[in-house]
Each structure stands twice: as structure tokens, then as C-alpha cells.
Design an enzyme around this catalytic site. Structure first.
Site, PDB file in Angstrom:
ATOM      1  N   LYS A   1     -99.212 -22.677 -51.819  1.00 47.59           N
ATOM      2  CA  LYS A   1    -100.234 -23.438 -51.069  1.00 47.59           C
ATOM      3  C   LYS A   1    -101.340 -22.501 -50.569  1.00 47.59           C
ATOM      4  O   LYS A   1    -102.514 -22.860 -50.573  1.00 47.59           O
ATOM      5  CB  LYS A   1     -99.583 -24.177 -49.893  1.00 47.59           C
ATOM      6  CG  LYS A   1     -98.747 -25.361 -50.350  1.00 47.59           C
ATOM      7  CD  LYS A   1     -98.169 -26.129 -49.186  1.00 47.59           C
ATOM      8  CE  LYS A   1     -97.461 -27.386 -49.648  1.00 47.59           C
ATOM      9  NZ  LYS A   1     -96.226 -27.084 -50.438  1.00 47.59           N
TER      10      LYS A   1
ATOM     11  N   THR B   1     -98.959 -43.046 -32.286  1.00 48.01           N
ATOM     12  CA  THR B   1     -98.344 -42.037 -31.417  1.00 48.01           C
ATOM     13  C   THR B   1     -99.313 -41.541 -30.332  1.00 48.01           C
ATOM     14  O   THR B   1     -98.917 -40.758 -29.485  1.00 48.01           O
ATOM     15  CB  THR B   1     -97.821 -40.819 -32.196  1.00 48.01           C
ATOM     16  OG1 THR B   1     -98.869 -40.312 -33.022  1.00 48.01           O
ATOM     17  CG2 THR B   1     -96.623 -41.164 -33.040  1.00 48.01           C
TER      18      THR B   1
ATOM     19  N   ASP C   1     -98.408 -37.112 -12.416  1.00 50.69           N
ATOM     20  CA  ASP C   1     -96.993 -36.737 -12.326  1.00 50.69           C
ATOM     21  C   ASP C   1     -96.748 -36.094 -10.979  1.00 50.69           C
ATOM     22  O   ASP C   1     -97.580 -35.329 -10.490  1.00 50.69           O
ATOM     23  CB  ASP C   1     -96.609 -35.717 -13.416  1.00 50.69           C
ATOM     24  CG  ASP C   1     -96.632 -36.326 -14.808  1.00 50.69           C
ATOM     25  OD1 ASP C   1     -96.680 -37.568 -14.926  1.00 50.69           O
ATOM     26  OD2 ASP C   1     -96.614 -35.552 -15.780  1.00 50.69           O
TER      27      ASP C   1
ATOM     28  N   SER D   1    -104.203 -27.273 -15.476  1.00 48.36           N
ATOM     29  CA  SER D   1    -105.501 -26.647 -15.714  1.00 48.36           C
ATOM     30  C   SER D   1    -106.417 -26.773 -14.498  1.00 48.36           C
ATOM     31  O   SER D   1    -107.318 -25.959 -14.301  1.00 48.36           O
ATOM     32  CB  SER D   1    -106.161 -27.259 -16.946  1.00 48.36           C
ATOM     33  OG  SER D   1    -106.222 -28.654 -16.810  1.00 48.36           O
TER      34      SER D   1
ATOM     35  N   ASP E   1    -100.941 -32.954 -12.268  1.00 45.81           N
ATOM     36  CA  ASP E   1     -99.560 -32.525 -12.142  1.00 45.81           C
ATOM     37  C   ASP E   1     -99.329 -31.983 -10.732  1.00 45.81           C
ATOM     38  O   ASP E   1     -99.803 -30.909 -10.393  1.00 45.81           O
ATOM     39  CB  ASP E   1     -99.287 -31.438 -13.187  1.00 45.81           C
ATOM     40  CG  ASP E   1     -97.817 -31.342 -13.520  1.00 45.81           C
ATOM     41  OD1 ASP E   1     -97.007 -32.028 -12.873  1.00 45.81           O
ATOM     42  OD2 ASP E   1     -97.483 -30.570 -14.444  1.00 45.81           O
TER      43      ASP E   1
ATOM     44  N   LEU F   1     -93.840 -11.938 -45.964  1.00 47.39           N
ATOM     45  CA  LEU F   1     -93.562 -12.250 -44.551  1.00 47.39           C
ATOM     46  C   LEU F   1     -92.325 -13.121 -44.433  1.00 47.39           C
ATOM     47  O   LEU F   1     -92.076 -13.986 -45.273  1.00 47.39           O
ATOM     48  CB  LEU F   1     -94.773 -12.980 -43.940  1.00 47.39           C
ATOM     49  CG  LEU F   1     -95.889 -12.140 -43.343  1.00 47.39           C
ATOM     50  CD1 LEU F   1     -96.110 -10.822 -44.059  1.00 47.39           C
ATOM     51  CD2 LEU F   1     -97.186 -12.935 -43.306  1.00 47.39           C
TER      52      LEU F   1
ATOM     53  N   ARG G   1    -106.043 -23.809 -12.537  1.00 45.98           N
ATOM     54  CA  ARG G   1    -106.656 -22.674 -13.223  1.00 45.98           C
ATOM     55  C   ARG G   1    -108.177 -22.725 -13.154  1.00 45.98           C
ATOM     56  O   ARG G   1    -108.861 -21.916 -13.789  1.00 45.98           O
ATOM     57  CB  ARG G   1    -106.196 -22.612 -14.687  1.00 45.98           C
ATOM     58  CG  ARG G   1    -104.700 -22.371 -14.869  1.00 45.98           C
ATOM     59  CD  ARG G   1    -104.353 -21.786 -16.237  1.00 45.98           C
ATOM     60  NE  ARG G   1    -104.911 -22.541 -17.356  1.00 45.98           N
ATOM     61  CZ  ARG G   1    -104.332 -23.605 -17.894  1.00 45.98           C
ATOM     62  NH1 ARG G   1    -103.189 -24.044 -17.432  1.00 45.98           N
ATOM     63  NH2 ARG G   1    -104.907 -24.234 -18.902  1.00 45.98           N
TER      64      ARG G   1
ATOM     65  N   GLY H   1    -106.487 -33.021 -18.310  1.00 46.25           N
ATOM     66  CA  GLY H   1    -105.954 -34.191 -19.019  1.00 46.25           C
ATOM     67  C   GLY H   1    -105.137 -35.095 -18.107  1.00 46.25           C
ATOM     68  O   GLY H   1    -105.090 -36.304 -18.306  1.00 46.25           O
TER      69      GLY H   1
END
Length: 333
Positions: A73, A102, A255, A181, A193, A63, A184, A190
Site C-alpha cells: 500500500k 456514529t 461532564d 482544553s 469537563d 519496521l 489549557r 468541545g
DNA sequence: ATGTGAG
DNA sequence: ACTCACATA
């Protein structure tokens, strides 16, 4: 959405993709080796779209994007069910520290790295050193627990009605849509928006000052009514911050984007997602001789140069133009 | 200007 | 993939 990543689970090489993705994240966040990171990402993408189960490293090597190292691996994973390299990463404390740091919004790999170098290796430790952080990062840390919580649909419905009430009082012609979401139909999201437009704000009429004040005024109104509690960043077209319904509810990521009227439906389509659906939609657009982005749908000429944006008056228009069967937001998985 | 980060 | 906002220089 938080900073955790999701992964597809329906392809025959899912387990390979899983560990290669983890190695990719490790190279991006910990070693900061962008080339290794891209190499793993490429390998994941080729394996993810490979229709049959790979049964050896040699088979994988054929590939594009898989060479000697990754093939080895795959063999190791096939034979032992795990990877020594990954085991080592899991037991490495620097890696764990960077992954933890993070999770704070505003802290990416670079900042996490420098914090760890200074000996700050946990959220708990970080709380004692807020002097090393930007405003965005301080707010992210202050609401760390809340920002990782999912938002139940009915809470977003309540927030939506507050936003609608406040902003319609300001200007009845504002159009407001919460995407992501939530649109949707998901039971929880989360973050929130929100897209806003106004009929006399279009991309050709460039009232920079008017536009600038418009978003500021919107945010100020939502602060005054007590909904918006934090600002992470505020520009002329995008607000990032947080809101809180009342004392009983957690602080939520919010947001708000201010969109020109003529770009509204492309934006709604884009920000409703899902990501996979967007990709599907864009490739279909290309096949039909269009280019689709978050701003516009444009026909692409034989020369390859995109033409003038097609006039769009609804989301359905976009589907119609590229004869793509209309999908309701709930069906865009 | 450049780098970082978010989405 | 691409854009926006920010911090720093």
C-alpha cells in the site's frame, strides 16, 4: 471533544499515517475486524515515531508492524498518490452511513451497524426511528447539531461562574475545577469537563451513601437553577449530561466527576491533558521510578510492585516528586 | 455477566 | 489503558 479524531502533522511520514489511520477506522467501524484495525494502528504508531521519510515499501517492511500488505500500500501510494482500496471505501454508501450515524453520542460501531442493516442510513432517517434508541442516544440525536459546535471560552467562563455560585451556596468547601482544553487556555473547547472534590471526602473514608448523594445533590442543584438540562448517565462518581446557559446559547456537553480529596490533583493533571502531554508525563514517571495514573503517584519498588501513594497537595507537587520541570496548563500541548 | 460506549 | 455507567440477558 466531539467524536472526530485529530492527527499529528509534524512527522515525515504523516501522509502514510493519515491513510493508514483511515483504513484502521474503516476496519473498526465498518468491517468490525478488530485484528486488521490493530494491525493498522500498530503500523501508524511505528511510522509516526520513525524519524526519517520512508521512500519505499521495502524500506517500510523492515519496521516492526509492517508486513507485505501494508508495504504494498505504501508503494501504491508513493507511485500513484492514492489507494484504490481507500477510493472504494470513499464511494461506499454503507461506510458513509456508518460514519454519519456514529457522530451521534451513544452510537458506536455496533449500533450504527445494526441500524444500517435495518435500512437507517442517515441522521435524518434516524429521527423517524427514535424507538430503536437508548435515552443517551435520543438525547445525542436531539442535540446533534449543538453537540458538534465548539464552545467559546467566554461561554465556559460564564458557565463556570454559574456552577461556582450554585455549588458554593450548597457547600462552601467544595473545590471546583474545569479541566480539558479550557484549562489549557484554548479559545474554544468541545465539551466541559468539571472536577469536584470536598475536604472531608477522601478515598479511605468510604461513605458510599454520602458520596452517592453528593453527586446527585450537585446535579439536582444545577438542574434547579436551570443550567443542567439533560442527563445521559449519572453514577456515584460521574455525571454525563448537558447544560444550557440561556435561550440564546446552544446545549453543551457537560461532564462532572466527584473525586476523593487525596486524588484531586492527579485527576486534575490527567483531565487537563493534553493526551500527548499525559503520555510524556507517564513515561517520565516510569524513568524516575514512579507510576502515575489518574488517581495517584506511587513509587515502584525494585520488585516492580507499586508502593503507597505519595501525598500530593498541589499539581506542582507531582512535578516536583518526579523532577519534571513544572509546566503551566497552557504549556501542556 | 457481558457487551457497548464514552472519555 | 483503564474506568465508569448503561442496557440486556
Amino acid at each position: 471533544m466531539g467524536k472526530r479524531k485529530a492527527s499529528d502533522d509534524t512527522n515525515p511520514n504523516h501522509d502514510f499515517c493519515e491513510f493508514l489511520s483511515e483504513l484502521a477506522e474503516y476496519e473498526k467501524n465498518v468491517t468490525r475486524d478488530i485484528h486488521r484495525y490493530s494491525a493498522y494502528r500498530k503500523a501508524v504508531s511505528v511510522l509516526a515515531s520513525h524519524p526519517t521519510r520512508i521512500t519505499s515499501g521495502d524500506e517500510a517492511r523492515k519496521l516492526k508492524g509492517i508486513g507485505e500488505k501494508i508495504a504494498k500500500k505504501i508503494d501504491e501510494f508513493l507511485q500513484t498518490g492514492k489507494l484504490r482500496k481507500l477510493e472504494a471505501i470513499h464511494s461506499d454508501s454503507t461506510n458513509a452511513a456508518i460514519n454519519e450515524l456514529t457522530r451521534v453520542t451513544g452510537i458506536g460501531p455496533a449500533k450504527a451497524h445494526s441500524l444500517v442493516k435495518e435500512g437507517i442510513t442517515s441522521i435524518e432517517e434516524l429521527r423517524k426511528h427514535t424507538d430503536k434508541l437508548t435515552h443517551h442516544q435520543i438525547v445525542g440525536l436531539r442535540h446533534f447539531e449543538d453537540f458538534e459546535k465548539k464552545i467559546p471560552r467566554q461561554e465556559i467562563e460564564q458557565i463556570e461562574s454559574v456552577i461556582n455560585k450554585e455549588l458554593k451556596a450548597m457547600d462552601h468547601d467544595l473545590k471546583i475545577t474545569i479541566c480539558g482544553s479550557y484549562r489549557r487556555g484554548k479559545a474554544e473547547s468541545g465539551d466541559i469537563d468539571t472536577l469536584i472534590t470536598h475536604p472531608n471526602f477522601t478515598s479511605d473514608k468510604v461513605d458510599k451513601k454520602h458520596k452517592n448523594n453528593m453527586l446527585k445533590n450537585i446535579v439536582t442543584a444545577l438542574e434547579k437553577c436551570g443550567l443542567v438540562t439533560e442527563t445521559l448517565s449519572l453514577g456515584e462518581s460521574k455525571f454525563m449530561g448537558a447544560c444550557k446557559l440561556d435561550l440564546e446559547h446552544p446545549t453543551r456537553r457537560l461532564d462532572i466527576r466527584l473525586i476523593p480529596y487525596d486524588q484531586y490533583y492527579c485527576c486534575i493533571l490527567y483531565f487537563t491533558g493534553s493526551d500527548m502531554f499525559n503520555k510524556e508525563m507517564r513515561t517520565h514517571a516510569l524513568e524516575k521510578g514512579f507510576t502515575l495514573n489518574e488517581y495517584a503517584l506511587r513509587p515502584v519498588g525494585v520488585t516492580g510492585v507499586p508502593g503507597e501513594p505519595v501525598e500530593i497537595h498541589s499539581e506542582e507537587d507531582i512535578f516536583d516528586y518526579m523532577d519534571f520541570p513544572y509546566k503551566k496548563p497552557e504549556e501542556r500541548g
